[in-house]
Design an enzyme around this catalytic site. Structure first.
Site, PDB file in Angstrom:
ATOM      1  N   CYS A 130       0.825  -1.225   0.000  1.00 15.99           N
ATOM      2  CA  CYS A 130       0.000   0.000   0.000  1.00 15.99           C
ATOM      3  C   CYS A 130       0.855   1.269   0.000  1.00 15.99           C
ATOM      4  O   CYS A 130       0.356   2.355  -0.284  1.00 15.99           O
ATOM      5  CB  CYS A 130      -0.946   0.002   1.187  1.00 15.99           C
ATOM      6  SG  CYS A 130      -2.108  -1.366   1.142  1.00 15.99           S
ATOM      7  N   HIS A 161      -3.512   7.452   2.163  1.00 19.46           N
ATOM      8  CA  HIS A 161      -3.796   6.135   1.579  1.00 19.46           C
ATOM      9  C   HIS A 161      -5.208   5.733   2.006  1.00 19.46           C
ATOM     10  O   HIS A 161      -5.579   5.830   3.178  1.00 19.46           O
ATOM     11  CB  HIS A 161      -2.769   5.117   2.074  1.00 19.46           C
ATOM     12  CG  HIS A 161      -3.170   3.707   1.765  1.00 19.46           C
ATOM     13  ND1 HIS A 161      -3.505   3.297   0.493  1.00 19.46           N
ATOM     14  CD2 HIS A 161      -3.327   2.624   2.568  1.00 19.46           C
ATOM     15  CE1 HIS A 161      -3.847   2.028   0.528  1.00 19.46           C
ATOM     16  NE2 HIS A 161      -3.740   1.592   1.767  1.00 19.46           N
ATOM     17  N   ASN A 193      -9.834  -0.213  -0.671  1.00 21.39           N
ATOM     18  CA  ASN A 193      -8.371  -0.145  -0.598  1.00 21.39           C
ATOM     19  C   ASN A 193      -7.780  -0.755  -1.874  1.00 21.39           C
ATOM     20  O   ASN A 193      -7.831  -1.967  -2.063  1.00 21.39           O
ATOM     21  CB  ASN A 193      -7.906  -0.905   0.647  1.00 21.39           C
ATOM     22  CG  ASN A 193      -6.404  -0.814   0.858  1.00 21.39           C
ATOM     23  OD1 ASN A 193      -5.663  -0.379  -0.032  1.00 21.39           O
ATOM     24  ND2 ASN A 193      -5.951  -1.235   2.022  1.00 21.39           N
TER      25      ASN A 193
HETATM   26  O1  UT7 Z   1      -3.611  -0.655   3.545  1.00 19.54           O
HETATM   27  C1  UT7 Z   1      -3.259  -0.970   4.849  1.00 19.54           C
HETATM   28  C2  UT7 Z   1      -3.805  -2.279   5.218  1.00 19.54           C
HETATM   29  N1  UT7 Z   1      -4.920  -2.481   6.014  1.00 19.54           N
HETATM   30  C3  UT7 Z   1      -5.501  -1.643   6.899  1.00 19.54           C
HETATM   31  O2  UT7 Z   1      -5.216  -0.488   7.036  1.00 19.54           O
HETATM   32  C4  UT7 Z   1      -6.577  -2.243   7.747  1.00 19.54           C
HETATM   33  C5  UT7 Z   1      -6.482  -1.803   9.186  1.00 19.54           C
HETATM   34  N2  UT7 Z   1      -7.526  -2.364  10.015  1.00 19.54           N
HETATM   35  C6  UT7 Z   1      -8.841  -2.044   9.864  1.00 19.54           C
HETATM   36  O3  UT7 Z   1      -9.201  -1.263   9.003  1.00 19.54           O
HETATM   37  C7  UT7 Z   1      -9.841  -2.642  10.835  1.00 19.54           C
HETATM   38  O4  UT7 Z   1      -9.147  -3.307  11.840  1.00 19.54           O
HETATM   39  C8  UT7 Z   1     -10.836  -3.614  10.151  1.00 19.54           C
HETATM   40  C9  UT7 Z   1     -11.797  -2.842   9.276  1.00 19.54           C
HETATM   41  C10 UT7 Z   1     -10.092  -4.646   9.315  1.00 19.54           C
HETATM   42  C11 UT7 Z   1     -11.662  -4.352  11.198  1.00 19.54           C
HETATM   43  O5  UT7 Z   1     -12.340  -3.415  12.024  1.00 19.54           O
HETATM   44  P1  UT7 Z   1     -12.273  -3.549  13.615  1.00 19.54           P
HETATM   45  O6  UT7 Z   1     -13.129  -2.498  14.157  1.00 19.54           O
HETATM   46  O7  UT7 Z   1     -10.819  -3.533  13.992  1.00 19.54           O
HETATM   47  O8  UT7 Z   1     -12.946  -4.932  13.839  1.00 19.54           O
HETATM   48  P2  UT7 Z   1     -12.368  -6.269  14.519  1.00 19.54           P
HETATM   49  O9  UT7 Z   1     -11.378  -6.928  13.603  1.00 19.54           O
HETATM   50  O10 UT7 Z   1     -11.927  -5.955  15.913  1.00 19.54           O
HETATM   51  O11 UT7 Z   1     -13.677  -7.126  14.568  1.00 19.54           O
HETATM   52  C12 UT7 Z   1     -14.822  -6.720  15.341  1.00 19.54           C
HETATM   53  C13 UT7 Z   1     -15.939  -7.700  15.072  1.00 19.54           C
HETATM   54  C14 UT7 Z   1     -15.522  -9.149  15.180  1.00 19.54           C
HETATM   55  O12 UT7 Z   1     -16.611  -9.870  15.740  1.00 19.54           O
HETATM   56  P3  UT7 Z   1     -16.593 -10.289  17.325  1.00 19.54           P
HETATM   57  O13 UT7 Z   1     -15.376 -11.149  17.478  1.00 19.54           O
HETATM   58  O14 UT7 Z   1     -16.495  -8.991  18.070  1.00 19.54           O
HETATM   59  O15 UT7 Z   1     -17.896 -11.001  17.487  1.00 19.54           O
HETATM   60  C15 UT7 Z   1     -15.360  -9.600  13.774  1.00 19.54           C
HETATM   61  O16 UT7 Z   1     -15.572 -10.984  13.596  1.00 19.54           O
HETATM   62  O17 UT7 Z   1     -16.412  -7.554  13.730  1.00 19.54           O
HETATM   63  C16 UT7 Z   1     -16.454  -8.817  13.085  1.00 19.54           C
HETATM   64  N3  UT7 Z   1     -16.235  -8.618  11.658  1.00 19.54           N
HETATM   65  C17 UT7 Z   1     -17.239  -8.439  10.787  1.00 19.54           C
HETATM   66  N4  UT7 Z   1     -18.563  -8.363  10.948  1.00 19.54           N
HETATM   67  C18 UT7 Z   1     -19.308  -8.137   9.849  1.00 19.54           C
HETATM   68  C19 UT7 Z   1     -15.051  -8.592  10.975  1.00 19.54           C
HETATM   69  N5  UT7 Z   1     -15.280  -8.398   9.671  1.00 19.54           N
HETATM   70  C20 UT7 Z   1     -16.626  -8.285   9.511  1.00 19.54           C
HETATM   71  C21 UT7 Z   1     -17.461  -8.070   8.410  1.00 19.54           C
HETATM   72  N6  UT7 Z   1     -18.787  -8.009   8.634  1.00 19.54           N
HETATM   73  N7  UT7 Z   1     -16.995  -7.907   7.160  1.00 19.54           N
END
Ligand code: UT7
Length: 312
Positions: free
Chosen positions: A113, A239, A269
């Site tokens: 990225c 980004h 992204n």
């Molecule tokens: O280009 C650079 C590369 N990447 C990034 O910059 C990504 C950086 N990270 C992020 O943007 C965020 O961490 C994410 C968008 C990937 C995830 O958001 P989050 O608020 O950190 O969520 P989380 O991973 O802590 O997950 C929270 C909950 C989980 O459920 P439980 O365990 O709390 O029941 C996940 O299973 O959200 C759930 N979850 C989803 N639910 C619905 C994860 N993905 C999804 C989804 N739909 N697509």
């Protein structure tokens, strides 16, 4: 020896995947995706559409915008992490597919990225050394090839596309790519990487934490180096990975909301294509205007991160 921006262009595949399209095939909701990421839709390339196809389309658009031909360019750099072929480079394929008559030097940069910042860093160095006249810098990615439809935590985040900017040598050091900084920390490899079977392995929350500190750090470094403050910058074009990361990073730096360019809602992204696509979108829609100063920080797998200051 400086440079100036003389052309831009982009390409987005025709197929749009909305959040509703994901709702139909996995356990997710439009509400979760919008609230947690700001993404509403993304473009997915057709199965037989390659990174080189998209890079060629963006290159053609940029040349047309600059009213130039491929042989007017004397270097092509492509930022990509998703080429279908290990060799030759996408950049060489672009030059060949455009029927260049000259033997234009061309190579790819792999910085995930942050790839487009790494590519601009190279272009700036070549201009500073006085070695090249016109450099086309393309960012092109087919992230959909790496999207694992069984992993909802990464599948909804990525999109495909390509953007290209053309820079020309200039005597001004206050136009075009004014400054760049690039960094890496390979010890954080585990946080975000590809797997041998082409899957994205990411610890989302940890990646998020790094992004909201390292992108502002790089942006602050480059502003300090140039002796400027957020007041001097017209636009911050971070980004485009996640709206919350964008807003939190910009707030840390003291940028008001109206100076933040957001395209993650439309493109998701697109990794190494993200910055060029965002800038091209802003030029096409008359959002960023000629002469304005743009600060573009990025962050990605590696870890890698960096920033650039561009007067457009
Ligand atoms: O280009 C650079 C590369 N990447 C990034 O910059 C990504 C950086 N990270 C992020 O943007 C965020 O961490 C994410 C968008 C990937 C995830 O958001 P989050 O608020 O950190 O969520 P989380 O991973 O802590 O997950 C929270 C909950 C989980 O459920 P439980 O365990 O709390 O029941 C996940 O299973 O959200 C759930 N979850 C989803 N639910 C619905 C994860 N993905 C999804 C989804 N739909 N697509």
């Amino acid at each position: 020896m400086g440079n100036r921006l003389i052309g831009y262009g982009s390409y987005l595949p025709a197929r749009i995947m909305s959040n509703a399209d994901f709702e139909r095939v996995m356990d997710t909701t439009d509400q979760w995706i919008v609230e947690r990421t700001g993404i509403r839709e993304r473009h997915f390339a057709a199965e037989n559409e390659t990174v080189a196809d998209m890079a060629v389309a963006a290159a053609r658009a940029a040349l047309e915008n600059a009213k130039l031909k491929i042989d007017d360019i004397d270097m092509v750099i492509v930022a990509t992490t998703t080429p279908e072929l290990d060799f030759p480079s996408v950049a060489v394929q672009v030059v060949g597919r455009m029927q260049a008559q000259k033997n234009i030097p061309a190579f790819d940069v792999r910085g995930a990225c942050t790839g487009y910042i790494y590519a601009l860093h190279c272009a700036r160095a070549f201009f500073t050394a006085g070695m090249h006249e016109r450099i086309m810098v393309i960012g092109a990615e087919k992230m959909s090839r790496f999207v694992d439809m069984t992993d909802r935590s990464t599948a909804v985040l990525f999109g495909d596309g390509a953007g290209a900017l053309i820079f020309e040598r200039s005597s001004s050091s206050y136009s075009g790519i004014i400054d760049t900084v690039v960094m890496s920390d390979g010890k954080k490899f585990d946080m975000l990487h590809g797997s041998p079977d082409h899957k994205i392995i990411m610890n989302g929350p940890e990646t998020y934490k790094q992004a909201v500190t390292l992108m502002p750090d790089a942006a602050r470094y480059i502003m300090d180096h140039a002796g400027i403050t957020p007041d001097d910058v017209d636009w911050i074009v971070p980004h485009q990975a996640n709206l919350r990361i964008i807003q939190s990073g910009a707030a840390r730096l003291g940028f008001p909301l109206e100076k933040i360019l957001v395209t993650v809602d439309k493109h998701a992204n697109t990794s190494g294509a993200s910055g060029a696509l965002a800038l091209t979108y802003a030029f096409d829609n008359n959002i960023i205007k000629k002469g304005q100063l743009v600060l573009y920080p990025a962050f990605g797998s590696g870890l890698t991160w960096g920033a650039t200051l561009i007067r457009v």
